[in-house]
Every structure is written in C-alpha cells, then in structure tokens.
Design a protein around this motif. Structure first.
Motif, PDB file in Angstrom:
ATOM      1  N   ALA A  63       0.827  -1.207   0.000  1.00 28.58           N
ATOM      2  CA  ALA A  63       0.000   0.000   0.000  1.00 28.58           C
ATOM      3  C   ALA A  63       0.857   1.251   0.000  1.00 28.58           C
ATOM      4  N   THR A  64       1.990   1.216   0.700  1.00 31.06           N
ATOM      5  CA  THR A  64       2.893   2.366   0.723  1.00 31.06           C
ATOM      6  C   THR A  64       3.468   2.633  -0.663  1.00 31.06           C
ATOM      7  N   GLY A  65       3.860   1.576  -1.344  1.00 29.69           N
ATOM      8  CA  GLY A  65       4.378   1.733  -2.698  1.00 29.69           C
ATOM      9  C   GLY A  65       3.347   2.313  -3.638  1.00 29.69           C
ATOM     10  N   ALA A  66       2.092   1.874  -3.473  1.00 32.93           N
ATOM     11  CA  ALA A  66       1.019   2.405  -4.323  1.00 32.93           C
ATOM     12  C   ALA A  66       0.715   3.856  -3.979  1.00 32.93           C
ATOM     13  N   ALA A  67       0.684   4.178  -2.692  1.00 32.80           N
ATOM     14  CA  ALA A  67       0.343   5.536  -2.267  1.00 32.80           C
ATOM     15  C   ALA A  67       1.389   6.555  -2.701  1.00 32.80           C
ATOM     16  N   THR A  68       2.650   6.130  -2.731  1.00 31.32           N
ATOM     17  CA  THR A  68       3.719   7.044  -3.129  1.00 31.32           C
ATOM     18  C   THR A  68       3.901   7.101  -4.640  1.00 31.32           C
ATOM     19  N   GLY A  69       3.203   6.219  -5.346  1.00 29.30           N
ATOM     20  CA  GLY A  69       3.314   6.196  -6.799  1.00 29.30           C
ATOM     21  C   GLY A  69       4.529   5.458  -7.313  1.00 29.30           C
ATOM     22  N   LEU A  70       5.337   4.894  -6.430  1.00 24.79           N
ATOM     23  CA  LEU A  70       6.529   4.171  -6.859  1.00 24.79           C
ATOM     24  C   LEU A  70       6.167   2.850  -7.538  1.00 24.79           C
ATOM     25  N   VAL A  71       5.143   2.180  -7.021  1.00 20.68           N
ATOM     26  CA  VAL A  71       4.665   0.938  -7.631  1.00 20.68           C
ATOM     27  C   VAL A  71       3.148   0.941  -7.612  1.00 20.68           C
ATOM     28  N   PRO A  72       2.516   1.556  -8.628  1.00 16.07           N
ATOM     29  CA  PRO A  72       1.050   1.509  -8.706  1.00 16.07           C
ATOM     30  C   PRO A  72       0.583   0.064  -8.807  1.00 16.07           C
ATOM     31  N   LEU A  73      -0.362  -0.297  -7.979  1.00 16.48           N
ATOM     32  CA  LEU A  73      -0.797  -1.694  -7.955  1.00 16.48           C
ATOM     33  C   LEU A  73      -1.616  -2.087  -9.175  1.00 16.48           C
ATOM     34  N   GLY A  74      -2.411  -1.157  -9.703  1.00 13.97           N
ATOM     35  CA  GLY A  74      -3.293  -1.520 -10.797  1.00 13.97           C
ATOM     36  C   GLY A  74      -4.505  -2.263 -10.270  1.00 13.97           C
ATOM     37  N   SER A  75      -5.514  -2.383 -11.104  1.00 12.28           N
ATOM     38  CA  SER A  75      -6.772  -2.981 -10.640  1.00 12.28           C
ATOM     39  C   SER A  75      -6.619  -4.456 -10.306  1.00 12.28           C
ATOM     40  N   THR A  76      -5.865  -5.210 -11.123  1.00 10.86           N
ATOM     41  CA  THR A  76      -5.756  -6.654 -10.914  1.00 10.86           C
ATOM     42  C   THR A  76      -5.024  -6.974  -9.619  1.00 10.86           C
ATOM     43  N   THR A  77      -3.845  -6.388  -9.426  1.00 11.30           N
ATOM     44  CA  THR A  77      -3.066  -6.669  -8.221  1.00 11.30           C
ATOM     45  C   THR A  77      -3.743  -6.084  -6.985  1.00 11.30           C
ATOM     46  N   GLY A  78      -4.367  -4.918  -7.135  1.00  8.00           N
ATOM     47  CA  GLY A  78      -5.096  -4.338  -6.015  1.00  8.00           C
ATOM     48  C   GLY A  78      -6.244  -5.219  -5.573  1.00  8.00           C
ATOM     49  N   THR A  79      -6.974  -5.758  -6.566  1.00  9.19           N
ATOM     50  CA  THR A  79      -8.075  -6.672  -6.252  1.00  9.19           C
ATOM     51  C   THR A  79      -7.565  -7.919  -5.560  1.00  9.19           C
ATOM     52  N   LEU A  80      -6.430  -8.425  -6.042  1.00 10.43           N
ATOM     53  CA  LEU A  80      -5.844  -9.618  -5.426  1.00 10.43           C
ATOM     54  C   LEU A  80      -5.504  -9.370  -3.959  1.00 10.43           C
ATOM     55  N   LEU A  81      -4.911  -8.223  -3.657  1.00  6.26           N
ATOM     56  CA  LEU A  81      -4.547  -7.925  -2.272  1.00  6.26           C
ATOM     57  C   LEU A  81      -5.773  -7.768  -1.381  1.00  6.26           C
ATOM     58  N   LEU A  82      -6.815  -7.120  -1.903  1.00  7.46           N
ATOM     59  CA  LEU A  82      -8.033  -6.968  -1.106  1.00  7.46           C
ATOM     60  C   LEU A  82      -8.693  -8.319  -0.850  1.00  7.46           C
ATOM     61  N   ALA A  83      -8.738  -9.152  -1.887  1.00 10.46           N
ATOM     62  CA  ALA A  83      -9.309 -10.495  -1.708  1.00 10.46           C
ATOM     63  C   ALA A  83      -8.458 -11.301  -0.739  1.00 10.46           C
ATOM     64  N   GLY A  84      -7.124 -11.163  -0.848  1.00 10.18           N
ATOM     65  CA  GLY A  84      -6.237 -11.856   0.085  1.00 10.18           C
ATOM     66  C   GLY A  84      -6.436 -11.386   1.511  1.00 10.18           C
TER      67      GLY A  84
END
Length: 349
Positions: A63-84
């Motif tokens: 989440a930190t990587g996504a929030a800082t823009g260094l590693v945007p998660l994208g919809s697929t990986t973001g969905t995977l993390l939420l489901a996880g």
C-alpha cells in the motif's frame, strides 16, 4: 529495482518485528495462544498469530508503494490484495473460533471468484479456476503442520512466481510476491524449530490464496497444456501433501477433517529426519517444482518434464504411505487421584 530491494528489506524487518511483538502480547494476555495437549504439536504455550504479521507487512508495504506512486498496484493486483486480506481475516477469525470447513470454503470461493472474474476466463474454465484456488489455499493451510515447513515452501514458491510475473511484465504482482517472500522470511526467524510462534490459519490461508491466484494470473495468457503443467509444478509439494493425507485417512477409515501426524513432514521425521531437516527437504522439493515451472514458463523445457515431476511426486506419495503413522502412541503414566494412565500422541513438534 532499488525500490524493490528496499521494500523487500522493509517487509522482512517489519514482519520480524511484528511477529515478535504479537508473540509477546499473546503470551502476556493469553490471546491467540495454543496450549500444550494431546492434539497440540508444541510442548509449551505457542501463539498462532504469526500470520497477522505476514499479511500486515505484505499489505502495508504494498500500500505504501502504491500511495507514493513508486509501484502503482493496478486494478488486478489491487483486487488480489483486497481479496487476500479478506481470506486473511477469515483465517484470523477461524484461529480464534473455528467456524467449520463450509464457511471457510464459501468465503474463499467468493474471494477467488472476484480475482478470477478479472482474468476474463469463460464460465466453465473460470469455475474450475475458482475450485483450484480454493484447493491450493487449503493445501497450504494443511501444510502448516511442522516448524518452518510452510514458511520455507511459501518463500520458495513466492520467489519463483515473482520471476514469472516479472517475465510477463506484471511488475506490481512481482513486487507483491517479493514482499510476501520477504515477510515470510521475517516470520521464519521466529518459526524455525523450536518455533516460538506459528502462522495460524491467517498466514497459511493468506499465503496459499496469494500463491494460487498469482499462479493463475501469470499463466492465463499461455497455452492450456503449458498453463496446467505450470500450475501443478509450482504447487507440487502442497498438492502431494494433501493427496497423501486424504488417501492415508481414507484407507485408515479416519475422518478427512480430523487432525493427525500423517503429513509429509511427520513421516519424514519417523524416517529419522529432524524437524529442521524435514523443513529443508520440503523446501528443496518446492524449489525443484518451482524451478520447473519457471523454466516451463520461459520455454526452456516442455510439458513432458512436468509429467516426470508428477511421476516422482506420485512415487513419493506411495512410498510415504508405507510409513506407519496411526496407532503409534507412547503411554505416559501420571499420578492422578484415580491413578489412571493417559496416552498422548507421539511428539509432533
């Protein structure tokens, strides 16, 4: 690259620190602690909250990587993390108050359906994919039966899938898998024999779910035969352990959901290996399977190689079935008011 290395180091240290903190808190409050007994593998009170640290470290750094823009998660990986995260919460609640297999499967299937829906697979293939994710998720849960075993297999498998995700251009997924491997490594610092804390359902289900879904995501664009072979290779150890337990319990007339010392790690110990030795053997076997999946994914080997791997796994299961595990009890005579003797299971730690 530099962010990936820094993120992995952060996840490792964070997971190690959280694991130590959760252990201290659990022992102080008696919250989330397994007490020694005939059906418990440890000789002393052992917290089962390690999975909370693994899931929290993986999710927080991602989440930190996504929030800082260094590693945007994208919809697929973001969905995977939420489901996880939903599966991890399920495991945590089940650790505190067992909810039964049916409730767990329903939640796992729902979370898997959300991830599989994004792959655009057809209805029939998608349904089979959901069933496979549920199977692998619970296979990893069953694999968490000996100090260090699940953690080692999880680290090796996550790293292999990380390589595959990178080769597919799935950068965010590769980062998450690397963070999962790092978090499990931090946890292993406290889980190596003699374990001071265990994963519990929270960690084992979270790891199994991320591994299963990630394996689907990196193979979804490949030819069907190669994809199926890769899916088996990357999860060969967990699959073999589950098959071994199911066949063994059916042959012995035991309930499939009844716990026991009949897993691969337990049988290896009866053959003379130490607890760390059994974990290392499982890790090496996972490395062979995962490496085969990576080579197959990169086109360096063909599907027939996986048939050889499957044959070796089948032979191993057949041989391990010959190791006696049921009815082998040692009797401990204690002094009680009634003077009765009691029996306890052979050491399972």
């Amino acid at each position: 690259m530099l962010f990936g290395i820094a993120a992995a180091a952060t996840a490792l240290l964070l997971a190690a620190a959280l694991t130590a903190g959760l252990r201290a808190l659990a022992l102080r409050t008696s919250f989330g602690v397994d007490r020694p007994g005939a059906r418990r593998p440890h000789a002393r009170p052992t917290p089962h909250l390690g999975g909370v640290a693994v899931a929290a470290a993986t999710g927080a750094v991602s989440a930190t990587g996504a929030a800082t823009g260094l590693v945007p998660l994208g919809s697929t990986t973001g969905t995977l993390l939420l489901a996880g995260a939903a599966v991890a919460l399920l495991g945590f609640l089940d650790d505190l108050r067992p909810m039964g297999a049916r409730a767990r499967i329903i939640v796992e299937a729902g979370a898997a359906s959300v991830v599989v829906h994004g792959t655009q697979l057809g209805f029939a293939v998608g349904a089979l994919a959901v069933l496979w994710v549920v199977f692998v998720t619970n296979a990893f849960h069953l694999l968490d039966n000996s100090d260090g075993a699940m953690g080692v297999v999880g680290v090796v498998t996550a790293l292999g899938l990380c390589v595959c995700a990178g080769a597919e251009g799935l950068g965010p997924l590769a980062v998450v898998l690397g963070l999962l491997a790092a978090s499990l490594t931090g946890f292993l610092m406290h889980n190596w024999h003699p374990a001071r804390i265990v994963l519990g359902g929270c960690g084992s289900l979270f790891t199994g779910f991320l591994v299963a879904c990630s394996a689907l995501l990196v193979n979804v664009e490949h030819e069907a035969s190669a994809s199926l072979a890769s899916l088996f290779a990357v999860t060969a150890v967990a699959t073999a352990d589950t098959v071994l337990v199911v066949v063994s319990r059916r042959r012995a007339g035991r309930g499939l959901l009844r716990g026991g010392t009949d897993h691969i790690a337990h049988r290896l110990r009866r053959l003379g290996l130490t607890v760390p030795g059994a974990a290392v053997v499982l890790g090496v076997a996972a490395a062979v399977g995962t490496s085969t999946a990576v080579l197959l994914h990169r086109g360096a080997v063909g599907v027939p190689v996986v048939w050889g791997l499957a044959g070796a796994a089948a032979v191993a299961v057949v041989l391990l079935l010959r190791v006696p595990v049921y009815g082998a009890r040692r009797h401990v005579r204690g002094v009680r008011a009634a003077g009765a003797a009691e029996s306890v299971d052979l050491a399972r730690g």
